[in-house]
Design an enzyme around this catalytic site. Structure first.
Site, PDB file in Angstrom:
ATOM      1  N   VAL A 132       0.852  -1.193   0.000  1.00 27.32           N
ATOM      2  CA  VAL A 132       0.000   0.000   0.000  1.00 27.32           C
ATOM      3  C   VAL A 132       0.882   1.235   0.000  1.00 27.32           C
ATOM      4  O   VAL A 132       1.756   1.383   0.861  1.00 27.32           O
ATOM      5  CB  VAL A 132      -0.932   0.019   1.243  1.00 27.32           C
ATOM      6  N   SER A 189       4.476   4.053   2.982  1.00 22.34           N
ATOM      7  CA  SER A 189       3.950   2.820   2.390  1.00 22.34           C
ATOM      8  C   SER A 189       4.165   1.666   3.365  1.00 22.34           C
ATOM      9  O   SER A 189       4.809   1.834   4.403  1.00 22.34           O
ATOM     10  CB  SER A 189       4.654   2.522   1.059  1.00 22.34           C
ATOM     11  N   LYS A 190       3.640   0.530   3.058  1.00 26.75           N
ATOM     12  CA  LYS A 190       3.898  -0.683   3.847  1.00 26.75           C
ATOM     13  C   LYS A 190       3.518  -1.868   2.984  1.00 26.75           C
ATOM     14  O   LYS A 190       2.704  -1.737   2.053  1.00 26.75           O
ATOM     15  CB  LYS A 190       3.022  -0.685   5.108  1.00 26.75           C
ATOM     16  N   GLY A 191       4.087  -3.025   3.287  1.00 30.72           N
ATOM     17  CA  GLY A 191       3.746  -4.216   2.512  1.00 30.72           C
ATOM     18  C   GLY A 191       3.820  -5.438   3.381  1.00 30.72           C
ATOM     19  O   GLY A 191       4.368  -5.418   4.483  1.00 30.72           O
TER      20      GLY A 191
END
Ligand code: NAD
Length: 434
Positions: free
Chosen positions: A78, A123-125
Site C-alpha cells: 500500500v 507505504s507498507k507491505g
C-alpha cells in the site's frame, strides 16, 4: 498538561462503524488523524484525500515448496501518500497480515516521515505466510516472487521498502538483487536496511533505539527531571528495546526492568544491560537471568518508574491497564503500543507520552540517510550519521512540543497536526490534478 474534550466525530467519519474495535490498527490511526485534522480545520476536500490510500496492490505469490508442492500466498503493498517524495515503508512476512493493517501502517509511515521532515511519503507491505515454517530457500523464493509481482511500484524514486516483522537485511539483499536483475543494473537505493557491504548505512541498526534515547532525554529535560538516575522500564529486548536501554544507561539512567515475550526481570538497584545482552546471546531469552526478580509483562507495564518504553508490539497499553500505569513518561519505541482509548486515560493521569510517530522515527531517518548515501554513492562515517540523527530528533521533538504547546494538546495530537499540516501544505502547493 491541558485536557481537551474530543469533538463528536460522527460528522467526519461516514465509515466509522466498520472500525469500532479498540485494537483495529486503522481505527487507532484514523481516530488520532480525525481529531488532529479537526483541530487544524483541515478543509473537507483535503481531509478526504489524506484519509484515502493512494494505491493498494494485492498480488498472488505462488512458490514452489521444497517438497515439490506449490503454495500461493497473498501479498500486499500500500502506497498511502507520495506527495512529499517516494513512499517509504517496511515489508512484513506474517500470518496475521491484513490489508487493513498494511493500510494503517502505510498511513503511519506517511505521518512519521513528515514529523521528522524527511522527503518521503509512506507505504507498507506484507505477505500472508508463516516464515517459521519455511526453509531459507523457500523464504528467498517468496521474497523474489513478491518483489517481481510488485515491481511496477518499487524504485528509488517511487517506493522504497525496508525490513519489518520477520524480514531482515538478508531479505532486503534479495529484494535489491531481484529488482536490479529486472532493471539490468545494480540499484542499491531501492531498499534500505541492507547489509553494510552492499550499500547499507553505518548506525542503522542502533538508529531507532538511539532516537528513543534522544527524545526521552529531551522529554525529561522539558519536565525538569534529571536523566541521571531516572528509573526506566523497557518492554521488549530486541533491536529497539535493547539499544534504548543500553544508550539510556550510558547516559546515566537506571534500567530497573526489561522483558521479552517470555517475561521480564526487575531490579530496583538497576540492571547491567551488557550483562543482560550476554545472557540473551547465550540463552536466547531473558528467562533465568539471575541478577533480578522475575516479573510478567503485565507487571512491567505498571511498575513504579520514571520512564516506560514499550518497545515490543502494538496495543499493550489499552483501556484495561492504562489507569494502572505509574510512569511519568512513556516513550513509544514500538509502533502503536497505545490504543486510542488509552490516550485519554493517560492524559488525565498527566503521563507525558512521546508518540510512536516521533519516538521511533530514528529508524526511518537513518533509512533516509542510507537512501541518500546510495544515490550519492558517497558513504558517511558513523559519527556523521549519529550527529545528523541527533540534530533531526532533537529538532523534531522541539517542533512537536511547540505545536502541542501552541494548541494546548498532548504530544501525540501535536505530532499528527505537524505531520498533517506538512503533507497538506505540499498538496496545496502541488494543486489538484483532477
Ligand atoms: P525485535 O524482533 O528485534 O524485538 C522484539 C522484542 O519484543 C523481542 O525481545 C521479543 O521477545 C519481544 N516481544 C515479542 N512479543 C512480546 C510480547 N507479547 N510481550 C513482550 N515482549 C514481546 O523487534 P524490533 O525491531 O525491536 O521492533 C520492536 C517494535 O518496534 C515493533 O513494534 C516495531 O514495529 C517497532 N519499530 C522498529 C523499528 C526498527 O528499526 N527495528 C523502527 C520503528 C519501529
Amino acid at each position: 498538561m491541558t485536557t481537551v474534550s474530543r469533538p463528536n466525530q460522527d460528522l467526519i467519519r461516514p465509515d466509522k462503524d466498520k472500525f469500532l474495535a479498540e485494537e483495529n490498527p486503522f481505527e487507532a490511526m484514523m481516530s488520532r488523524f480525525d481529531y488532529a485534522a479537526q483541530r487544524l480545520s483541515l478543509d473537507p476536500g483535503l481531509y478526504k484525500v489524506l484519509r484515502s490510500p493512494e494505491k493498494q496492490v494485492i498480488v498472488s505469490v505462488p512458490i514452489l515448496r521444497d517438497n515439490g508442492d506449490v503454495d500461493v500466498y497473498t501479498g500486499y503493498r500500500v502506497l498511502y501518500n507520495t506527495s512529499r517524495g517516494p513512499a517509504k515503508g517496511g515489508i512484513r512476512f506474517d500470518l496475521n497480515v491484513t490489508l487493513d493493517e498494511v493500510k494503517a501502517l502505510a498511513a503511519w509511515m506517511t505521518w512519521k516521515c513528515a514529523v521528522v521532515n524527511i522527503p518521503f511519503g509512506g507505504s507498507k507491505g506484507g505477505v500472508v505466510c508463516d516464515p517459521a515454517s519455511m526453509s531459507n530457500v523457500e523464504l528467498e523464493r517468496v521474497t523474489r516472487r513478491y518483489t517481481s509481482a510488485i515491481i511496477e511500484v518499487l524504485g528509488p524514486d517511487s517506493d522504497v521498502p525496508a525490513p519489518d516483522m520477520n524480514t531482515n537485511e538478508r531479505v532486503m539483499a534479495w529484494i535489491m538483487d531481484t529488482y536490479s536483475m529486472h532493471k539490468r543494473h545494480t540499484v542499491t537505493a531501492v531498499v534500505t536496511g541492507k547489509p553494510i557491504e552492499m550499500g547499507g548505512s553505518l548506525g542503522r541498526r542502533e538508529a531507532t533505539g538511539r532516537g528513543c534515547m534522544l527524545v526521552t532525554r529531551q522529554a525529561l529535560a522539558r519536565l525538569g527531571l534529571p536523566l541521571k538516575g531516572a528509573r526506566v522500564a523497557v518492554q521488549g529486548f530486541g533491536n529497539v528495546g535493547s539499544v534504548t536501554a543500553d544508550l539510556l544507561a550510558k547516559e546515566g539512567a537506571t534500567i530497573v526492568a526489561v522483558s521479552d515475550k517470555n517475561g521480564g526481570i526487575y531490579n530496583a538497584k538497576g540492571l547491567d544491560v551488557a550483562d543482560l545482552l550476554a545472557h540473551v546471546k547465550e540463552h536466547k531469552f531473558l528467562t533465568g537471568y539471575p541478577k533480578g526478580d522475575a516479573i510478567t509483562n503485565a507487571e512491567l507495564l505498571t511498575i513504579d518508574c520514571d520512564v516506560l518504553v514499550p518497545a515490543a508490539m502494538e496495543n499493550v497499553i489499552n483501556s484495561k491497564n492504562a489507569g494502572l500505569i505509574r510512569a511519568k513518561i512513556i516513550c513509544e519505541g514500538a509502533n502503536g503500543p497505545t490504543t486510542a482509548n488509552a490516550d485519554k486515560i493517560l492524559e488525565d493521569k498527566g503521563i507525558y507520552v512521546i508518540p510512536d510517530i516521533l519516538a521511533n522515527a530514528g529508524g526511518v531517518t537513518v533509512s533516509y540517510f542510507e537512501w541518500v548515501q546510495d544515490r550519492g554513492g558517497y558513504f558517511w562515517d558513523e559519527e556523521t550519521v549519529i550527529q545528523r540523527l541527533e540534530r533531526i530528533m532533537v529538532r523534531s521533538f522541539d517542533e512537536v512540543a511547540g505545536m502541542a504547546d501552541k494548541h494546548k494538546l498532548n504530544l501525540r495530537i501535536g505530532a499528527y497536526m505537524l505531520a498533517i499540516e506538512r503533507v497538506a501544505a505540499v498538496h496545496r502547493l502541488r494543486g489538484m490534478y483532477a
